[in-house]
Design an enzyme around this catalytic site. Structure first.
Site, PDB file in Angstrom:
ATOM      1  N   CYS A 154     -45.256  -6.623  41.764  1.00 64.24           N
ATOM      2  CA  CYS A 154     -45.223  -7.052  43.175  1.00 64.24           C
ATOM      3  C   CYS A 154     -45.805  -6.002  44.110  1.00 64.24           C
ATOM      4  O   CYS A 154     -46.116  -6.300  45.269  1.00 64.24           O
ATOM      5  CB  CYS A 154     -43.801  -7.384  43.592  1.00 64.24           C
ATOM      6  N   HIS A 194     -43.242  -7.299  51.213  1.00 64.33           N
ATOM      7  CA  HIS A 194     -43.241  -8.188  50.045  1.00 64.33           C
ATOM      8  C   HIS A 194     -42.123  -9.210  50.234  1.00 64.33           C
ATOM      9  O   HIS A 194     -40.992  -8.858  50.561  1.00 64.33           O
ATOM     10  CB  HIS A 194     -43.015  -7.350  48.791  1.00 64.33           C
ATOM     11  N   ASN A 211     -41.324 -15.922  46.142  1.00 66.17           N
ATOM     12  CA  ASN A 211     -41.845 -14.607  45.763  1.00 66.17           C
ATOM     13  C   ASN A 211     -43.085 -14.809  44.898  1.00 66.17           C
ATOM     14  O   ASN A 211     -42.985 -15.308  43.778  1.00 66.17           O
ATOM     15  CB  ASN A 211     -40.754 -13.857  44.987  1.00 66.17           C
TER      16      ASN A 211
HETATM   17  O1  UT7 Z   1     -40.192  -9.106  43.523  1.00 69.81           O
HETATM   18  C1  UT7 Z   1     -39.186  -8.401  42.902  1.00 69.81           C
HETATM   19  C2  UT7 Z   1     -38.385  -9.295  42.050  1.00 69.81           C
HETATM   20  N1  UT7 Z   1     -37.203  -9.918  42.505  1.00 69.81           N
HETATM   21  C3  UT7 Z   1     -36.359  -9.671  43.514  1.00 69.81           C
HETATM   22  O2  UT7 Z   1     -36.562  -8.893  44.319  1.00 69.81           O
HETATM   23  C4  UT7 Z   1     -35.042 -10.368  43.588  1.00 69.81           C
HETATM   24  C5  UT7 Z   1     -33.894  -9.406  43.743  1.00 69.81           C
HETATM   25  N2  UT7 Z   1     -32.598 -10.024  43.609  1.00 69.81           N
HETATM   26  C6  UT7 Z   1     -32.193 -11.064  44.358  1.00 69.81           C
HETATM   27  O3  UT7 Z   1     -32.919 -11.555  45.187  1.00 69.81           O
HETATM   28  C7  UT7 Z   1     -30.786 -11.578  44.186  1.00 69.81           C
HETATM   29  O4  UT7 Z   1     -30.056 -10.681  43.380  1.00 69.81           O
HETATM   30  C8  UT7 Z   1     -30.742 -13.012  43.582  1.00 69.81           C
HETATM   31  C9  UT7 Z   1     -31.266 -14.012  44.585  1.00 69.81           C
HETATM   32  C10 UT7 Z   1     -31.554 -13.077  42.294  1.00 69.81           C
HETATM   33  C11 UT7 Z   1     -29.283 -13.389  43.270  1.00 69.81           C
HETATM   34  O5  UT7 Z   1     -28.501 -13.305  44.449  1.00 69.81           O
HETATM   35  P1  UT7 Z   1     -27.081 -12.580  44.401  1.00 69.81           P
HETATM   36  O6  UT7 Z   1     -26.495 -12.718  45.738  1.00 69.81           O
HETATM   37  O7  UT7 Z   1     -27.319 -11.182  43.868  1.00 69.81           O
HETATM   38  O8  UT7 Z   1     -26.276 -13.482  43.398  1.00 69.81           O
HETATM   39  P2  UT7 Z   1     -25.580 -13.047  42.031  1.00 69.81           P
HETATM   40  O9  UT7 Z   1     -26.603 -12.802  40.985  1.00 69.81           O
HETATM   41  O10 UT7 Z   1     -24.587 -11.967  42.337  1.00 69.81           O
HETATM   42  O11 UT7 Z   1     -24.789 -14.382  41.659  1.00 69.81           O
HETATM   43  C12 UT7 Z   1     -23.689 -14.861  42.446  1.00 69.81           C
HETATM   44  C13 UT7 Z   1     -23.209 -16.184  41.851  1.00 69.81           C
HETATM   45  C14 UT7 Z   1     -23.015 -16.131  40.338  1.00 69.81           C
HETATM   46  O12 UT7 Z   1     -21.873 -16.925  40.034  1.00 69.81           O
HETATM   47  P3  UT7 Z   1     -20.465 -16.221  39.719  1.00 69.81           P
HETATM   48  O13 UT7 Z   1     -20.735 -15.346  38.520  1.00 69.81           O
HETATM   49  O14 UT7 Z   1     -20.114 -15.461  40.950  1.00 69.81           O
HETATM   50  O15 UT7 Z   1     -19.593 -17.390  39.436  1.00 69.81           O
HETATM   51  C15 UT7 Z   1     -24.240 -16.785  39.782  1.00 69.81           C
HETATM   52  O16 UT7 Z   1     -24.018 -17.389  38.519  1.00 69.81           O
HETATM   53  O17 UT7 Z   1     -24.205 -17.195  42.062  1.00 69.81           O
HETATM   54  C16 UT7 Z   1     -24.529 -17.827  40.824  1.00 69.81           C
HETATM   55  N3  UT7 Z   1     -25.928 -18.238  40.845  1.00 69.81           N
HETATM   56  C17 UT7 Z   1     -26.336 -19.408  41.350  1.00 69.81           C
HETATM   57  N4  UT7 Z   1     -25.666 -20.431  41.910  1.00 69.81           N
HETATM   58  C18 UT7 Z   1     -26.388 -21.482  42.337  1.00 69.81           C
HETATM   59  C19 UT7 Z   1     -27.006 -17.536  40.407  1.00 69.81           C
HETATM   60  N5  UT7 Z   1     -28.117 -18.252  40.630  1.00 69.81           N
HETATM   61  C20 UT7 Z   1     -27.731 -19.412  41.213  1.00 69.81           C
HETATM   62  C21 UT7 Z   1     -28.425 -20.549  41.677  1.00 69.81           C
HETATM   63  N6  UT7 Z   1     -27.715 -21.543  42.230  1.00 69.81           N
HETATM   64  N7  UT7 Z   1     -29.762 -20.653  41.598  1.00 69.81           N
END
Ligand code: UT7
Length: 367
Positions: free
Chosen positions: A112, A251, A281
């Site tokens: 990225c 980004h 992204n």
């Molecule tokens: O370009 C560089 C590459 N990428 C990035 O920069 C992305 C960096 N990371 C992020 O943007 C975030 O960490 C994410 C968007 C990927 C995830 O957001 P988060 O607030 O960190 O969520 P999390 O991974 O802590 O998950 C929270 C909850 C989980 O459920 P439990 O374990 O709390 O019950 C996940 O299973 O949300 C759940 N979850 C979803 N729920 C609905 C994860 N993905 C989804 C989804 N829909 N798509």
């Protein structure tokens, strides 16, 4: 006197087919509210053509905006983490397509951060007399490596391309400061080996190896801290303060990452370009597409101090600080377009869903 590189043309290519949050609700266990609240994304482009097709349209638009012909270019850099071919490079494929016969050409992989690394390379080559007119392209067909059964990754990414021409500045405009960095030790937070052979000769592609392995929370933290530090270092190098910055083009990885980094830097959100809602992204294509939108929306004005910043796989990061020139409108336009697409988004994702299905339909499958 060394020449300072300035942006003289820009263009983007957005695939016509969109994957909306409502579409994703039909593919994985997710919902629109979660995606919008956690990422800011509402839809993302899904390309029906290859990476170099997207690159070609963006490149022709950038060349027209600079008032140049392909043969005027002497360096072509294509930043991508989704090359469609290893050798010849995608940049060489594009060079032939464009008829940029006077250009040296190479691919650049900094995930990225590819656009920022590419800008730094272009500016250094112009300053060092290696090149005079550089065509820089960021292009991605990221959906190719997305597992559309995995809700934690497939909601984030989209396809597209952005391009720019950099030439020696005739005035005080141009790239004033850069910061680049990498941390290979943190690289395992974001991995997709594409062919997945890692030195093994294999004609079989293993979906488990091929898919994106991603520690979203770890990347989130690295990104917020990394952007803040990198922007500060690039501004120091340029001898400018945050108060002097008119526009920040980050980004587009996650709206919350951008907001958190902006708060740490004390930036007024009105100065920060956001287009993640409609693009997702798109890795190396993200900053140049946002740059085009920042010019179109009037966020970048003549003479503006513009910061571009990114982080990504590797882990890599980088920022540039530039004074924009007097021109924020294109010199010309190109009629280049992608071929039309009659497929639905589900048609376009069908092969991908089939490829990854075995990971999700057996005992102990990843989810
Ligand atoms: O370009 C560089 C590459 N990428 C990035 O920069 C992305 C960096 N990371 C992020 O943007 C975030 O960490 C994410 C968007 C990927 C995830 O957001 P988060 O607030 O960190 O969520 P999390 O991974 O802590 O998950 C929270 C909850 C989980 O459920 P439990 O374990 O709390 O019950 C996940 O299973 O949300 C759940 N979850 C979803 N729920 C609905 C994860 N993905 C989804 C989804 N829909 N798509």
């Amino acid at each position: 006197m060394t020449a300072r590189a300035t942006f003289t043309g820009w263009g983007k290519c957005v695939p016509p087919v969109k994957l909306t949050n409502a579409d994703l609700e039909q593919l994985v266990d997710t919902d629109n509210d979660w995606i919008v609240e956690r990422t800011g994304i509402r839809e993302r482009g899904i390309s029906h053509v290859e990476t170099t097709d997207l690159a070609e349209v963006a490149a022709l638009r950038a060349l027209a905006a600079a008032g140049l012909e392909p043969a005027d270019i002497d360096m072509l850099i294509l930043a991508t983490v989704t090359p469609e071919i290893t050798c010849p490079s995608n940049a060489c494929v594009l060079q032939e397509r464009l008829g940029a016969t006077n250009a040296a050409a190479f691919d650049l992989n900094a995930a990225c951060s590819g656009w920022i690394y590419g800008t730094a390379a272009a500016a250094s080559m112009i300053a060092g007399g290696v090149a005079e007119r550089v065509l820089l392209v960021g292009a991605e067909k990221l959906h190719w490596v997305m597992d559309y059964w995995d809700r934690s990754t497939c909601i984030l990414f989209g396809d597209g391309a952005g391009a720019a021409v950099l030439e020696p500045s005739q005035g005080g405009d141009g790239v004033l400061g850069t910061d680049l960095g990498a941390d290979g030790a943190a690289g395992r937070t974001m991995v997709f080996p594409t062919l997945g052979t890692r030195g093994r000769l294999s004609s079989v592609r293993d979906p488990f190896v091929h898919r994106l392995h991603f520690d979203g929370r770890a990347v989130f933290k690295i990104a917020v801290q990394g952007i803040e530090k990198s922007v500060r270092r690039a501004l120091d190098q340029a001898g400018l303060s945050l108060a002097e910055v008119d526009a920040v083009i980050p980004h587009q990885a996650n709206e919350r990452i951008i907001a958190a980094a902006g708060r740490r830097l004390g930036l007024d959100p009105d100065r920060v370009m956001l287009n993640i809602a409609t693009h997702g992204n798109s890795a190396a294509a993200s900053v140049p597409m946002a740059m085009c939108d920042a010019l179109e929306s009037g966020l970048v004005q003549p003479g503006a101090i513009v910061v571009q910043t990114a982080f990504g796989g590797g882990v890599t990061w980088g920022s540039t600080v530039a004074r924009w020139g007097e021109r924020t409108t294109p010199l010309g336009t190109s009629d280049a377009e992608l071929p039309p697409c009659n497929d639905t988004v589900f048609d376009l994702l069908a092969a991908n869903r089939d490829f990854y299905a075995p990971l999700h339909h057996r005992e102990g499958a990843v989810r």
